[in-house]
Enzyme design. Structure first.
Site, PDB file in Angstrom:
ATOM      1  N   GLY A  22       0.806  -1.214   0.000  1.00  0.00           N
ATOM      2  CA  GLY A  22       0.000   0.000   0.000  1.00  0.00           C
ATOM      3  C   GLY A  22       0.835   1.258   0.000  1.00  0.00           C
ATOM      4  O   GLY A  22       0.503   2.243   0.662  1.00  0.00           O
ATOM      5  N   ASN A  24       1.615   3.461  -2.431  1.00  0.00           N
ATOM      6  CA  ASN A  24       1.452   4.510  -3.431  1.00  0.00           C
ATOM      7  C   ASN A  24       0.875   5.793  -2.849  1.00  0.00           C
ATOM      8  O   ASN A  24       0.871   6.838  -3.509  1.00  0.00           O
ATOM      9  CB  ASN A  24       0.566   4.032  -4.586  1.00  0.00           C
ATOM     10  N   GLY A  26      -0.368   7.984   1.159  1.00  0.00           N
ATOM     11  CA  GLY A  26      -0.496   8.054   2.604  1.00  0.00           C
ATOM     12  C   GLY A  26       0.683   7.540   3.392  1.00  0.00           C
ATOM     13  O   GLY A  26       1.844   7.828   3.088  1.00  0.00           O
ATOM     14  N   TYR A 172     -13.738  -3.691  11.363  1.00  0.00           N
ATOM     15  CA  TYR A 172     -12.421  -3.044  11.373  1.00  0.00           C
ATOM     16  C   TYR A 172     -11.686  -3.375  12.667  1.00  0.00           C
ATOM     17  O   TYR A 172     -10.488  -3.694  12.651  1.00  0.00           O
ATOM     18  CB  TYR A 172     -12.577  -1.531  11.216  1.00  0.00           C
TER      19      TYR A 172
END
Length: 304
Positions: A22, A24, A26, A172
């Site tokens: 992940g 790419n 933040g 979550y």
């Protein structure tokens, strides 16, 4: 060492290979940027290779892109095969990618999306790459959790995929609790090898795209409060980067922002919920995760 651990404290990473999922945008992007700036060879493992290439173009250093969709076991196996072929050694595996508060969806393999991506996807990827880390002294598996592991969080073995009823926050919380339980059980199994450690981190409240699926009223309130409650992605990434690079880190630690409430601040060791330390649940989750993913680790079960 100063209590305010910053990017300037990152040791020289030359000669090290780091895979960041992940990466790419933040937190993952900032993690990759910092590691590359200190000399690491960094692989951006991302769902959209074009976005990965755009991100790589903004990073100075040795950076490549690997297609990886954590919502597909086929994609995870394919990515692991590519990474194994390209990198005989891996020093850092940073399980950063995640989804948050999504409407109920399933992965390509039928897993509830938050549990499937945040936990099972990273569990499978780690198992498939671990033998590239085990021979490397100082190698680390860093998994990003969240303060959400305390909110409505339990491992619902009777309904792991939330098929009976669905709660965005509950799903979550389960996934982020699973991230911690995976880290602690993995560390016990790694300890006899003496080379690789497992560590967890969380970013506090960071200004990233992760919260795009929160209800509109929550996003509106967050927009007003953001200057008071959130920090920039570069600060939010520091607990992960410290967990990955600080020589003082030991296996099984958990890093997060050091200010009150762990919302903002410089990274330091923090504590996780009592539930996250339930060893019987950790071991059961490990067994179930192996069964669901079909991935077994080149490690013996922890004893004692």
């Amino acid at each position: 060492m100063s209590a305010d651990w910053t990017e300037q404290h990152i040791p020289d990473q030359r000669g090290r290979v780091a895979i960041v999922t992940g990466a790419n945008t933040g937190l993952g992007f900032e993690t990759a940027r910092m590691l590359a700036a200190r000399g690491a060879t960094v692989v951006l493992a991302v769902r959209d290779p074009e976005k990965g290439r755009q991100a790589a173009a903004r990073i100075t250093g040795d950076v490549t892109v690997q297609a990886l969709d954590l919502a597909s076991l086929d994609s995870i196996r394919s990515a692991a095969a590519d990474l194994r072929a390209a990198h005989p050694r891996i020093d850092l595996l940073i399980n950063n990618a995640g989804v948050m508060y999504t409407p109920r969806q399933t992965t390509a393999d039928g897993f509830e999306l938050q549990f499937g991506v945040n936990h099972l996807g990273h569990f499978a990827l780690t198992g498939l790459l671990l033998d590239r880390l085990l021979p490397i002294p100082g190698s680390r598996v860093v998994t990003v959790s969240s303060t959400g592991h305390r909110i409505r969080a339990a491992i619902h073995f009777d309904d792991l995929q939330w098929e009976r009823s669905y709660s965005r926050s509950g799903a979550y919380g389960q996934a982020k609790l699973a991230n911690l339980m995976f880290t602690y059980e993995l560390q016990r199994r790694l300890a006899p090898h003496g080379t690789t450690i497992a560590v967890a981190a969380h970013p506090g409240m960071s200004d990233t795209e992760l919260a795009r699926n929160t209800p509109p009223v929550v996003r509106l309130a967050a927009g007003w409060l953001a200057p008071l409650l959130t920090q920039q992605a570069a600060m939010g990434a520091l607990p992960t980067v410290r967990a990955a690079t600080d020589p003082a880190v030991v296996g099984g630690q958990y890093y997060g922002p050091g200010n009150r409430g762990e919302i903002r601040g410089y990274p330091k060791p923090v504590t996780s919920s009592p539930a996250s330390h339930d060893r019987a649940v950790q071991q059961r989750l490990w067994t179930v995760s192996e069964e669901l993913t079909g991935v077994t680790f080149p490690l013996s079960a922890a004893v004692g």
